[in-house]
Design a protein around this motif. Structure first.
Motif, PDB file in Angstrom:
ATOM      1  N   LYS A   3       0.811  -1.211   0.000  1.00 22.74           N
ATOM      2  CA  LYS A   3       0.000   0.000   0.000  1.00 22.74           C
ATOM      3  C   LYS A   3       0.847   1.265   0.000  1.00 22.74           C
ATOM      4  O   LYS A   3       0.500   2.261  -0.619  1.00 22.74           O
ATOM      5  N   TYR A   4       1.981   1.259   0.702  1.00 17.89           N
ATOM      6  CA  TYR A   4       2.814   2.455   0.824  1.00 17.89           C
ATOM      7  C   TYR A   4       4.148   2.327   0.103  1.00 17.89           C
ATOM      8  O   TYR A   4       5.054   3.085   0.357  1.00 17.89           O
ATOM      9  N   GLU A   5       4.251   1.397  -0.797  1.00 19.39           N
ATOM     10  CA  GLU A   5       5.485   1.237  -1.564  1.00 19.39           C
ATOM     11  C   GLU A   5       5.343   2.003  -2.866  1.00 19.39           C
ATOM     12  O   GLU A   5       4.893   1.473  -3.869  1.00 19.39           O
TER      13      GLU A   5
END
Length: 189
Positions: A3-5
């Protein structure tokens, strides 16, 4: 990819890139700050870069350069206006981004605003202070019950710290006092 890559065009971690931009601006490292700004811009994160620059103008510079936030906002506005002109393939809006990054790098720095924010918001839930007596005036119920009128307002309510010497201020203050006057002809002062 999680999700936050989020990665940039050259494969940098987006969040590391953002952090590098801010830390380089804080240290006045112009070439490096420009590199990270260009990397984020080329990766289609220009709005994010501008958001960070606006935040930095208060967080890292603030009162050391009191007009910096207005200057950054003006450069952002010019960037946005210029970016609307799709026919110009040279992307002259990049001038305003470059200007903003260099301006922030060269600005005197102060983190007072951020330290004050942290202190005020983190301690606020645990504090309660009394309303100061000078705030009780003709504009609120408690002040009216204390029979505080224009005289109190002029003598207490309008006191200024760090008062500048501005031409004609005292002249207009006295004229305002005369204009208010008491309808019965009795001076309120």
């Amino acid at each position: 990819m999680g999700k936050y890559e989020i990665t940039t065009k050259k494969g940098y971690d987006f969040f590391e890139c953002s952090s590098a931009l801010q830390k380089c601006i804080r240290r006045g490292l112009e070439d490096e700050a420009l590199f990270w700004a260009v990397e984020l811009y080329d990766s289609n994160f220009s709005e994010y870069v501008w958001k960070r620059l606006r935040i930095m103008s208060s967080e890292d510079i603030g009162l050391a350069e009191p007009n910096i936030s207005s200057e950054i906002w003006a450069l952002y506005s010019m960037f946005k206006e210029q970016a609307k002109k799709k026919e110009d393939s040279n992307e002259p809006q990049r001038l305003f981004l470059t200007h903003a990054v260099l301006l922030l790098c060269r600005s005197r720095k102060s983190r007072l605003i951020d330290w004050a924010l942290l202190f005020a918001w983190l301690t606020h839930p645990f504090k309660k202070i009394p309303v100061p007596d000078f705030a009780l005036d003709k504009h609120n119920d408690r002040g009216k019950r204390l029979k505080r009128g224009w005289a109190h307002f002029f003598n207490e309510g309008t006191l200024l710290a760090n008062r500048a010497d501005v031409a004609r201020e005292e002249e207009f203050r006295e004229a305002a006092k005369r204009a208010i006057g008491d309808p019965t002809g009795t001076s309120l002062f």
